[in-house]
Scaffold this motif. Structure first.
Motif, mmCIF file in Angstrom:
data_model
loop_
_atom_site.group_PDB
_atom_site.id
_atom_site.type_symbol
_atom_site.label_atom_id
_atom_site.label_comp_id
_atom_site.label_asym_id
_atom_site.label_seq_id
_atom_site.Cartn_x
_atom_site.Cartn_y
_atom_site.Cartn_z
ATOM 1 N N PRO A 162 0.800 -1.152 0.016
ATOM 2 C CA PRO A 162 -0.064 0.009 -0.091
ATOM 3 C C PRO A 162 0.772 1.265 0.151
ATOM 4 C CG PRO A 162 0.212 -0.865 2.405
ATOM 5 C CD PRO A 162 1.010 -1.699 1.434
ATOM 6 N N LEU A 163 1.779 1.402 -0.758
ATOM 7 C CA LEU A 163 2.790 2.596 -1.175
ATOM 8 C C LEU A 163 1.932 3.561 -1.435
ATOM 9 C CD1 LEU A 163 5.636 0.697 -2.423
ATOM 10 C CD2 LEU A 163 5.487 1.433 -0.182
ATOM 11 N N PRO A 164 2.305 5.053 -1.301
ATOM 12 C CA PRO A 164 1.856 6.189 -2.284
ATOM 13 C C PRO A 164 2.377 6.021 -3.573
ATOM 14 C CG PRO A 164 3.570 6.736 -0.757
ATOM 15 C CD PRO A 164 3.246 5.221 -0.444
ATOM 16 N N PRO A 165 1.852 6.492 -4.568
ATOM 17 C CA PRO A 165 2.309 6.644 -5.978
ATOM 18 C C PRO A 165 3.960 6.783 -6.165
ATOM 19 C CG PRO A 165 0.100 7.593 -5.893
ATOM 20 C CD PRO A 165 0.733 7.442 -4.279
ATOM 21 N N TRP A 166 4.470 6.063 -6.591
ATOM 22 C CA TRP A 166 5.937 6.176 -6.765
ATOM 23 C C TRP A 166 6.140 5.933 -8.183
ATOM 24 C CZ3 TRP A 166 9.508 1.775 -6.892
ATOM 25 C CH2 TRP A 166 9.085 0.476 -6.762
ATOM 26 N N PRO A 167 7.556 6.394 -8.866
ATOM 27 C CA PRO A 167 7.839 6.162 -10.182
ATOM 28 C C PRO A 167 8.527 4.927 -10.353
ATOM 29 C CG PRO A 167 9.332 7.729 -9.220
ATOM 30 C CD PRO A 167 8.234 7.393 -8.163
ATOM 31 N N PHE A 168 8.637 4.266 -11.435
ATOM 32 C CA PHE A 168 9.600 3.202 -11.534
ATOM 33 C C PHE A 168 10.948 3.509 -11.280
ATOM 34 C CE2 PHE A 168 12.045 0.225 -13.944
ATOM 35 C CZ PHE A 168 11.406 -1.141 -14.084
ATOM 36 N N PRO A 169 11.452 2.375 -10.546
ATOM 37 C CA PRO A 169 12.899 3.046 -9.874
ATOM 38 C C PRO A 169 13.954 3.081 -10.882
ATOM 39 C CG PRO A 169 12.281 0.792 -9.171
ATOM 40 C CD PRO A 169 11.037 1.294 -10.033
ATOM 41 N N HIS A 170 14.484 3.998 -10.953
ATOM 42 C CA HIS A 170 15.637 4.431 -11.793
ATOM 43 C C HIS A 170 16.870 3.686 -11.607
ATOM 44 C CE1 HIS A 170 13.462 7.787 -13.443
ATOM 45 N NE2 HIS A 170 14.172 7.740 -14.403
ATOM 46 N N ALA A 171 17.183 3.452 -10.079
ATOM 47 C CA ALA A 171 18.335 2.706 -9.510
ATOM 48 C C ALA A 171 18.396 1.255 -9.989
ATOM 49 C CB ALA A 171 18.247 3.129 -8.032
ATOM 50 N N ILE A 172 17.265 0.618 -10.303
ATOM 51 C CA ILE A 172 17.215 -0.680 -10.739
ATOM 52 C C ILE A 172 18.175 -0.883 -11.829
ATOM 53 C CG2 ILE A 172 15.208 -0.633 -12.351
ATOM 54 C CD1 ILE A 172 14.098 -3.265 -10.745
ATOM 55 N N ALA A 173 18.331 0.053 -12.551
ATOM 56 C CA ALA A 173 19.379 0.016 -14.000
ATOM 57 C C ALA A 173 20.744 -0.495 -13.318
ATOM 58 C CB ALA A 173 19.612 1.251 -14.517
ATOM 59 N N GLY A 174 20.860 -0.523 -11.978
ATOM 60 C CA GLY A 174 22.312 -1.097 -11.545
ATOM 61 C C GLY A 174 22.146 -2.443 -11.168
ATOM 62 N N CYS A 175 21.026 -3.047 -11.114
ATOM 63 C CA CYS A 175 20.897 -4.477 -10.969
ATOM 64 C C CYS A 175 21.042 -5.351 -12.224
ATOM 65 C CB CYS A 175 19.758 -4.881 -10.353
ATOM 66 S SG CYS A 175 19.336 -3.673 -8.597
ATOM 67 N N THR A 176 21.915 -5.294 -12.972
ATOM 68 C CA THR A 176 21.972 -5.807 -14.348
ATOM 69 C C THR A 176 21.909 -7.276 -14.570
ATOM 70 O OG1 THR A 176 24.459 -5.953 -13.983
ATOM 71 C CG2 THR A 176 23.455 -3.962 -15.021
ATOM 72 N N SER A 177 21.840 -8.051 -13.217
ATOM 73 C CA SER A 177 21.534 -9.634 -13.525
ATOM 74 C C SER A 177 20.267 -9.759 -12.983
ATOM 75 C CB SER A 177 22.642 -10.040 -12.413
ATOM 76 O OG SER A 177 24.015 -9.902 -12.508
ATOM 77 N N LEU A 178 19.267 -8.826 -12.971
ATOM 78 C CA LEU A 178 17.954 -9.116 -12.471
ATOM 79 C C LEU A 178 17.158 -10.117 -13.443
ATOM 80 C CD1 LEU A 178 16.207 -8.289 -10.022
ATOM 81 C CD2 LEU A 178 15.201 -6.614 -11.461
ATOM 82 N N ARG A 179 16.502 -11.045 -12.609
ATOM 83 C CA ARG A 179 15.898 -11.983 -13.960
ATOM 84 C C ARG A 179 14.393 -11.950 -13.541
ATOM 85 N NH1 ARG A 179 18.932 -16.342 -15.656
ATOM 86 N NH2 ARG A 179 17.012 -17.885 -15.384
ATOM 87 N N THR A 180 13.925 -11.361 -12.326
ATOM 88 C CA THR A 180 12.548 -11.431 -11.876
ATOM 89 C C THR A 180 12.306 -9.960 -11.052
ATOM 90 O OG1 THR A 180 12.085 -13.810 -11.761
ATOM 91 C CG2 THR A 180 10.473 -12.446 -10.553
#
Length: 416
Positions: A162-180
């Motif tokens: 139940p978070l307040p509206p938030w943008p897609f996280p830019h910092a996820i760009a650093g998680c280059t091995s993310l599969r899910t």
């Protein structure tokens, strides 16, 4: 002979001293390593004690003072005693997460899903963390730079928060091995093109992307369907617009339902719809337009639009519509446009020169925005209202004087 013996003795002494230095250095490094490990162990123990105190009903084996956290239920440790995994999923826990959780720098897995944890998610600085689950809790905020500090992430799951509206996280760009990455029903908001650009450019190993039941707007880029690793995507129940995206046969997709695509299957939108979506893009695909500008016929109840008898958009009334961003030059393609009202918003940038070529334009009202640059020179038949901006140049000054002399307007109610 004596000289040779003396040289040999000196050489032996030098070698012995070098060996002693190496042994001393190795001993110091070992001591430092042991000290660091001991400090890390103490820090981990303190963090777990803080976590135990912050939970309303911690697991029965946990204590808030003393005890070896490596023996606690749901905790796994390395051979050196550092905590590498915490699995508290589905334990019915309530309470909050302490800031000291960020000191668990050896953490590789943190599973907290299916509880009733609330408050803020603290920053996590765990370079070896590969799996993080926050699903189904009551968290109310994330770190501003989330998920920075977790470059090894492979699985990130945060559905039903139940978070307040938030943008897609830019910092996820650093998680280059993310599969899910799964963040359905998590209040992710804003233009989906921004999210897609981050995914396409950086998450080259992504297999599962789930962002359904959020507040994402705008057009789905065709390039998203060309990510070679993608196997499962869910974008249903957002406010996505434009053409239905296409994905290869091997990609399971739940995309169409609950969105605002112009058609129910892949194919180009009506020409006017395509133009209006470019206009919306200039405004940053605001939610009020995305929720109204649905389907393939803009003359049927689209917010702020009035059409003429041949179904051309003739009037745009988007004054006081809480718009930001810029005025798109694509408006010139609305050849039947007669009135363009964008007053009392927060628009920036310049008025596109191309708007002077609209053949039927009679009125342009951009008063009380944050527009800059030169005001284009429109035909004498076009009435331009532009006060309350930051224009420069002689033409701008003349238009403002004419406005004050005219003293009349088209009255229109604020858009809701």
């Amino acid at each position: 002979m004596s000289t040779t013996v003396h040289r040999q003795g000196c050489t032996t002494t030098v070698k012995r001293r070098r060996q002693e230095r190496r042994l001393l250095l190795a001993l110091l490094l070992t001591c430092c390593g042991l000290a660091a490990a001991a400090a890390g162990h103490r820090s981990d123990a303190d963090a777990v004690a803080d976590l135990a105190r912050s939970l309303a009903r911690p697991p029965s084996t946990w204590t808030t003072a003393g005890g070896d956290p490596c023996s606690f239920e749901g905790i796994s440790c390395s051979s050196s005693g550092r905590i590498i995994a915490i699995d508290l999923a589905g334990m019915g826990l309530a309470g909050t997460l302490p800031p000291s959780l960020s000191s668990l720098t050896a953490l590789q897995s943190l599973q907290l899903g299916g509880n009733a944890l609330s408050g803020a998610v603290p920053p996590l600085r765990a370079p070896s963390l590969t799996s993080l689950s926050l699903d189904g809790n009551a968290f109310t905020s994330l770190p501003k730079d989330f998920p920075r500090g977790m470059p090894a992430l492979r699985h990130l799951s945060m559905d039903n928060l139940p978070l307040p509206p938030w943008p897609f996280p830019h910092a996820i760009a650093g998680c280059t091995s993310l599969r899910t990455f799964s963040a359905s029903n998590a209040s992710v908001a804003g233009p989906f093109q921004v999210a897609a650009a981050i995914v396409i450019a950086n998450l080259t190993s992504i297999r599962t992307l789930r962002l359904s039941r959020n507040m994402l707007t705008g057009v789905v880029p065709a390039a998203l369907g060309k990510i070679a690793s993608l196997r499962d995507i869910s974008l249903s129940s957002n406010f996505l617009q434009g053409p239905v995206p296409q994905f290869p046969a091997g990609v399971a997709n739940d995309v169409v339902d609950g969105n605002s695509f112009c058609l129910d299957e892949p194919g180009p939108c009506n020409a006017q719809v395509s133009t209006l979506l470019q206009v919306a893009e200039g405004f940053g695909y605001p939610l009020n337009l995305a929720s109204s500008w649905r389907g393939n016929y803009p003359c049927s109840g689209w917010l702020g639009l009035v059409c003429d008898n041949i179904s051309d958009v003739a009037i745009i009334l988007l004054q006081q519509a809480e718009l930001s961003g810029t005025i798109s030059p694509a408006i010139v393609d609305l050849i039947g446009l007669q009135i363009l009202m964008l007053a009392n918003n927060s628009l920036t940038g310049e008025i596109p020169e191309s708007l002077t070529k609209l053949p039927k334009l009679e009125l342009l009202d951009v008063t009380n925005n944050k527009l800059t640059g030169q005001l284009p020179k429109f035909k004498p038949s076009v009435r331009v209202l532009a006060d309350g901006n930051e224009f420069i140049g002689e033409n701008s000054h003349k238009v403002l004087l004419l406005m004050h002399d005219a003293g009349s307007h088209i009255d229109a109610a604020p858009l809701k």
